[in-house]
Scaffold this motif. Structure first.
Motif, short mmCIF file in Angstrom:
data_model
loop_
_atom_site.label_atom_id
_atom_site.label_comp_id
_atom_site.label_asym_id
_atom_site.label_seq_id
_atom_site.Cartn_x
_atom_site.Cartn_y
_atom_site.Cartn_z
N ASN A 24 -7.49 16.73 -13.90
CA ASN A 24 -7.90 16.11 -15.18
C ASN A 24 -6.74 16.07 -16.20
O ASN A 24 -6.95 15.68 -17.34
CB ASN A 24 -9.11 16.83 -15.75
CG ASN A 24 -8.82 18.29 -16.10
OD1 ASN A 24 -7.71 18.63 -16.53
ND2 ASN A 24 -9.79 19.16 -15.92
N CYS B 100 -1.58 24.31 -16.11
CA CYS B 100 -0.74 24.96 -15.10
C CYS B 100 0.74 24.77 -15.43
O CYS B 100 1.60 25.21 -14.68
CB CYS B 100 -1.05 24.41 -13.71
SG CYS B 100 -0.93 22.62 -13.62
N PHE C 167 0.04 24.03 -6.34
CA PHE C 167 -1.03 24.48 -7.22
C PHE C 167 -2.09 23.40 -7.39
O PHE C 167 -1.75 22.24 -7.62
CB PHE C 167 -0.46 24.84 -8.61
CG PHE C 167 -1.49 25.39 -9.55
CD1 PHE C 167 -1.75 26.74 -9.61
CD2 PHE C 167 -2.23 24.54 -10.37
CE1 PHE C 167 -2.72 27.25 -10.46
CE2 PHE C 167 -3.20 25.04 -11.22
CZ PHE C 167 -3.45 26.39 -11.27
N PRO C 168 -3.39 23.75 -7.39
CA PRO C 168 -3.91 25.06 -7.03
C PRO C 168 -4.53 25.10 -5.65
O PRO C 168 -4.98 26.15 -5.21
CB PRO C 168 -5.01 25.24 -8.10
CG PRO C 168 -5.56 23.86 -8.26
CD PRO C 168 -4.41 22.91 -8.03
N GLN D 228 -6.47 29.12 -15.98
CA GLN D 228 -6.62 27.70 -16.30
C GLN D 228 -8.09 27.37 -16.52
O GLN D 228 -8.75 26.76 -15.69
CB GLN D 228 -6.03 26.83 -15.17
CG GLN D 228 -4.52 26.81 -15.15
CD GLN D 228 -3.91 28.04 -14.51
OE1 GLN D 228 -4.60 28.85 -13.89
NE2 GLN D 228 -2.61 28.21 -14.63
N TRP E 147 -10.23 22.83 -10.99
CA TRP E 147 -10.48 23.77 -9.90
C TRP E 147 -10.76 25.19 -10.41
O TRP E 147 -10.61 26.16 -9.67
CB TRP E 147 -9.28 23.80 -8.93
CG TRP E 147 -9.13 22.54 -8.15
CD1 TRP E 147 -9.70 22.27 -6.94
CD2 TRP E 147 -8.37 21.38 -8.50
NE1 TRP E 147 -9.34 21.01 -6.52
CE2 TRP E 147 -8.53 20.44 -7.47
CE3 TRP E 147 -7.58 21.02 -9.59
CZ2 TRP E 147 -7.92 19.18 -7.48
CZ3 TRP E 147 -6.98 19.78 -9.62
CH2 TRP E 147 -7.15 18.87 -8.57
S1 SF4 Z 1 -4.58 23.08 -14.59
FE1 SF4 Z 1 -5.62 21.98 -12.95
S2 SF4 Z 1 -6.57 20.16 -13.86
FE2 SF4 Z 1 -5.07 21.00 -15.33
S3 SF4 Z 1 -3.19 19.85 -14.94
FE3 SF4 Z 1 -3.08 21.70 -13.70
S4 SF4 Z 1 -3.97 21.14 -11.68
FE4 SF4 Z 1 -4.55 19.53 -13.16
#
Ligand code: SF4
Ligand code: SF4
Length: 248
Positions: free
Chosen positions: A49, A54, A144-145, A168, A173
Motif C-alpha cells: 500500500n 519499511c 521484505f516482508p 510496520q 502484511w
Molecule cells: S511497510 Fe509494507 S505496505 Fe508499507 S511500503 Fe513497506 S512493504 Fe509496502
C-alpha cells in the motif's frame, strides 16, 4: 477471501489495537486477535500500500514504544552508494534521528542502527515512493516482508512463519502468520483471514501453541525451531485435520 487491508483502513484502526503484538508474551498470552492466517501464495498476492514504513526507522515509531527501534538490518560499509549516484543510500541515525557516519558495528545484525533511506519520498496523499523501485534496490528491500528466499522451503517443510512486520503497523502484511498449504488453521479462519470467534477452546489452544512457536522463531527467543520440531507439532495437527471441517 478479503485478506488485503488498505492503507486507509489501517490508518483508521486505533494504535492500541494495532500494537497488540507489542504486549504479546509467548508464555502467557493468546495470539493477538488481529493476526491473519494465510498461505504463502495468498500473502504474496497482496498489494503493497506504499505506506513507506519499511523504509525508515522514523516512519514506524509507535506511540509509547522506544523511538527508532526499527533497523534496516546490517548496513554494508558502502551504504549501497552504487545505487544512489555514488552518495550513501542507507544512512545510519542516532537514536534521536540525526544522520551520522557509518561505523563498523553498523554492519552487524545485533548492533544495526536506526536508518533513513535517501530514495524515499512522501506524497501529498500520505503514501510514499521509492526512487529505485524500477531499478535495483538493496537486497533486503526486495525480500521484505514476504519474499525471503528461504520462506518457500520453510513452509514446505511444515514451518509456520510470522512475518517480520511487528513495527510496520500500517503495512499490508502486518500481523500475518504464513501457514503451510494444508494447515488446519486455514479452515478455522474468517474471510478476512482472522480466526473465527466461536472456535472451541481446544482448537484455540492449538492455534495458541502454533503462534507461540512462530513468534519465538521470528524473534529468536530460545533459538529457532528445527524442521524436525515443526514436524512434531504438525503431527499433532494431523488429528485436527480429520475433523477440521466439521462444524463446532
Ligand atoms: S511497510 Fe509494507 S505496505 Fe508499507 S511500503 Fe513497506 S512493504 Fe509496502
Ligand atoms: S531503496 Fe526503496 S525500498 Fe529500499 S529502503 Fe529505500 S525507499 Fe525503501
Amino acid at each position: 477471501m478479503n485478506l488485503n487491508r488498505t492503507l486507509r483502513h489501517l490508518r483508521g484502526v486505533p494504535a492500541a489495537v494495532t500494537a497488540e503484538v507489542f504486549s504479546y508474551d509467548p508464555d502467557q498470552s493468546d495470539p493477538p486477535e488481529r493476526v491473519r492466517y494465510m498461505t504463502l501464495s495468498e500473502a504474496k498476492a497482496l498489494d503493497c500500500n506504499m505506506c513507506g514504513q519499511c523504509c525508515g526507522s522514523a516512519e514506524v515509531d509507535v506511540p509509547g514504544e522506544p523511538l527508532r527501534a526499527y533497523t534496516f538490518g546490517p548496513i554494508e560499509q558502502q551504504q549501497w552508494a552504487r545505487l544512489n549516484g555514488g552518495a550513501p543510500l542507507i544512512i545510519p541515525l542516532t537514536r534521536t534521528g540525526r544522520p551520522r557516519a557509518w561505523r563498523e558495528s553498523d554492519g552487524e545484525a545485533a548492533t544495526a542502527p536506526p536508518f533513513r533511506c535517501e530514495a524515499l519520498s512522501h506524497c501529498d496523499d500520505g503514501t510514499t515512493r521509492c526512487g529505485l523501485w524500477q531499478t535495483r534496490r538493496p537486497a533486503p528491500c526486495d525480500a521484505f516482508p514476504v519474499k525471503a528466499k528461504h520462506y518457500p522451503a520453510d513452509v514446505r517443510a511444515g514451518a509456520y512463519v510470522l512475518l517480520n512486520t511487528k513495527y510496520q503497523r500500517l503495512c499490508t502484511w502486518v500481523d500475518v502468520l504464513v501457514c503451510p498449504d494444508d494447515s488446519v488453521l486455514l479452515d478455522w479462519r474468517r474471510a478476512d483471514g482472522t480466526l473465527r470467534r466461536r472456535l472451541s477452546p481446544d482448537r484455540r489452544a492449538f492455534v495458541g501453541e502454533v503462534f507461540r512457536e512462530a513468534y519465538r522463531d521470528a524473534f529468536q527467543i530460545g533459538g529457532m525451531l528445527t524442521t524436525r520440531d515443526w514436524r512434531a507439532l504438525r503431527k499433532a495437527e494431523a488429528a485436527w485435520r480429520q475433523t477440521s471441517r466439521a462444524p463446532k
